[in-house]
Each structure stands twice: as structure tokens, then as C-alpha cells.
Design a protein around this motif. Structure first.
Motif, short mmCIF file in Angstrom:
data_model
loop_
_atom_site.label_atom_id
_atom_site.label_comp_id
_atom_site.label_asym_id
_atom_site.label_seq_id
_atom_site.Cartn_x
_atom_site.Cartn_y
_atom_site.Cartn_z
N GLY A 216 -10.21 6.94 -6.66
CA GLY A 216 -10.42 5.83 -7.29
C GLY A 216 -9.45 5.04 -6.87
N THR A 217 -8.95 4.97 -5.42
CA THR A 217 -8.22 3.84 -4.79
C THR A 217 -8.66 3.49 -3.48
OG1 THR A 217 -6.70 5.57 -4.22
CG2 THR A 217 -6.20 4.59 -6.27
N PRO A 218 -9.86 3.11 -3.51
CA PRO A 218 -10.50 2.76 -2.28
C PRO A 218 -9.77 1.54 -1.62
CG PRO A 218 -11.65 1.90 -4.10
CD PRO A 218 -10.79 2.78 -4.40
N GLY A 219 -9.69 1.75 -0.18
CA GLY A 219 -8.93 0.56 0.38
C GLY A 219 -7.23 0.86 0.31
N LEU A 220 -6.84 1.60 -0.55
CA LEU A 220 -5.51 1.67 -0.69
C LEU A 220 -4.65 2.07 0.74
CD1 LEU A 220 -2.79 1.68 -2.47
CD2 LEU A 220 -3.28 4.03 -3.03
N VAL A 221 -5.37 2.90 1.46
CA VAL A 221 -4.75 3.45 2.75
C VAL A 221 -5.84 2.82 3.86
CG1 VAL A 221 -4.30 5.23 4.43
CG2 VAL A 221 -4.01 5.52 1.96
N HIS A 222 -5.19 1.96 4.56
CA HIS A 222 -5.92 1.24 5.67
C HIS A 222 -4.97 0.57 6.68
CE1 HIS A 222 -4.39 -1.69 2.57
NE2 HIS A 222 -4.46 -2.62 3.73
N ALA B 85 0.80 -1.16 0.04
CA ALA B 85 0.00 0.03 -0.11
C ALA B 85 1.09 1.18 -0.26
CB ALA B 85 -1.00 0.10 1.04
N VAL B 86 2.17 1.07 0.70
CA VAL B 86 3.25 2.51 0.96
C VAL B 86 3.65 2.53 -0.58
CG1 VAL B 86 5.11 3.25 1.80
CG2 VAL B 86 3.37 2.18 3.36
N ARG B 87 4.02 1.30 -1.09
CA ARG B 87 4.67 1.42 -2.74
C ARG B 87 3.78 2.21 -3.26
NH1 ARG B 87 6.72 -3.62 -1.17
NH2 ARG B 87 5.38 -4.73 -2.65
N ASP B 88 2.27 1.59 -3.60
CA ASP B 88 1.56 2.16 -4.20
C ASP B 88 1.23 3.77 -4.07
OD1 ASP B 88 0.99 -0.42 -5.20
OD2 ASP B 88 -0.82 -0.79 -4.25
N LEU B 89 1.17 4.21 -3.03
CA LEU B 89 1.03 5.48 -2.81
C LEU B 89 2.27 6.36 -3.15
CD1 LEU B 89 -0.45 5.66 0.85
CD2 LEU B 89 -1.58 6.37 -1.04
N LEU B 90 3.54 6.01 -3.01
CA LEU B 90 4.65 6.31 -3.42
C LEU B 90 4.60 6.59 -4.92
CD1 LEU B 90 7.46 5.29 -1.06
CD2 LEU B 90 6.55 7.46 -1.21
N SER B 91 3.99 5.60 -5.61
CA SER B 91 4.05 5.64 -7.33
C SER B 91 2.96 6.59 -7.69
CB SER B 91 3.71 4.02 -7.69
OG SER B 91 2.38 3.72 -7.40
N LEU B 92 2.09 7.15 -6.77
CA LEU B 92 1.27 7.98 -7.53
C LEU B 92 1.63 9.44 -7.50
CD1 LEU B 92 -1.90 7.15 -5.17
CD2 LEU B 92 -1.75 6.62 -7.43
N ASP B 93 1.29 10.22 -8.65
CA ASP B 93 1.62 11.48 -8.90
C ASP B 93 1.17 12.33 -7.95
OD1 ASP B 93 2.21 14.23 -9.76
OD2 ASP B 93 1.06 14.04 -11.45
N PRO B 94 2.15 13.03 -7.11
CA PRO B 94 1.85 13.84 -5.81
C PRO B 94 1.24 15.15 -6.08
CG PRO B 94 4.01 13.83 -6.26
CD PRO B 94 3.78 12.79 -7.22
N ASN B 95 1.23 15.39 -7.47
CA ASN B 95 0.71 16.90 -8.11
C ASN B 95 -0.55 16.67 -8.46
OD1 ASN B 95 3.41 18.18 -7.49
ND2 ASN B 95 3.99 17.21 -9.39
N SER B 96 -1.05 15.55 -8.71
CA SER B 96 -2.60 15.22 -9.04
C SER B 96 -3.46 15.66 -7.80
CB SER B 96 -2.64 13.59 -9.17
OG SER B 96 -4.01 13.56 -9.59
#
Length: 135
Positions: free
Chosen positions: A104-110, A87-98
């Protein structure tokens, strides 16, 4: 005799300063909500008894605020052990400027633990901390 309860307030600049201070002073990155608690606790504690501040959010949840406070990207302040979590790797891969980084990422942070398991874990940690710092 009073209950020994104190309260306080803080502002955005103190929140960012507290995030920086904990990062430099303790080598630990805290989220903005925890920074509010830590800043107020430091202000009201004085020479009174120990104060315990418990965090329940990962600072990556507030990436933009924490990056601004520390002046460096998340990849430099997220703990290596946390980077092993998908989940942390997924968050780090997201565009922080978006603007909709987490939409669209339900459950990503849990939480990895829930219910009684989570409560038991924190109860044990708190008892251990208290027994090591109290008479």
C-alpha cells in the motif's frame, strides 16, 4: 590465460556476519544482497587484485534481516543524513512487525536518480575510486 573470474556461495549466517562486520569495521550498514557479494568477494579475492562491491539497495529495504544481524533497531543504524530523506523517515515510521510493512505504499522506496543521471553519477564515482587505487 583465464579471464580472472571467480564465483562463490554463502549462507544466511555468513550474510548476517558480513552485515555485522561491515557495520563494525567500516561504520557502514549494508543490505543482505550486498553482504552476499562482499562475503564471496572476501572469500575468493585472496591476494589477487582489488575487488569492488557496489550496493544498489538501501539496507532499510531489508529492515528485519538487518535488525536481526545487528541486534538493534533501524533507528540506531540508519545514517543521520539518510534520515533527512522523507522516504526514509516514512519507512522508519512503519511498524516493523507488520507482515505487509510496504504494501500500500507504492513509490515509497525509490531511487532519487534515474536513467542516464544515475549511470553518469556511478560512472564518475567508480572512475574516481579506480584512479585513486590503481597505478
Amino acid at each position: 590465460e583465464g579471464l580472472g573470474v571467480a564465483a562463490g556461495t554463502t549462507d544466511d549466517s555468513a550474510i548476517k556476519a558480513t552485515i555485522r562486520a561491515w557495520s563494525v569495521g567500516f561504520g557502514y550498514t549494508i543490505d543482505p544482497h550486498t553482504a552476499v557479494a562482499a562475503a564471496v568477494a572476501a572469500e575468493v579475492q585472496g591476494s589477487g587484485p582489488a575487488v569492488i562491491v557496489m550496493a544498489c539497495a538501501h539496507p532499510l529495504k531489508f529492515r528485519g534481516t538487518v535488525e536481526a544481524a545487528l541486534g538493534k533497531p533501524a533507528s540506531e543504524w540508519v545514517l543521520e543524513k539518510d534520515k533527512k530523506d522523507q522516504a526514509v523517515r516514512d519507512l522508519l515510521s512503519l511498524d516493523p512487525n507488520s507482515a505487509d510493512t510496504l504494501s500500500g505504499t507504492p513509490g515509497l522506496v525509490h531511487f532519487r536518480k534515474s536513467g542516464q543521471e544515475w549511470a553518469d553519477d556511478w560512472t564518475q564515482k567508480l572512475r574516481s575510486l579506480l584512479s585513486s587505487t590503481c597505478l
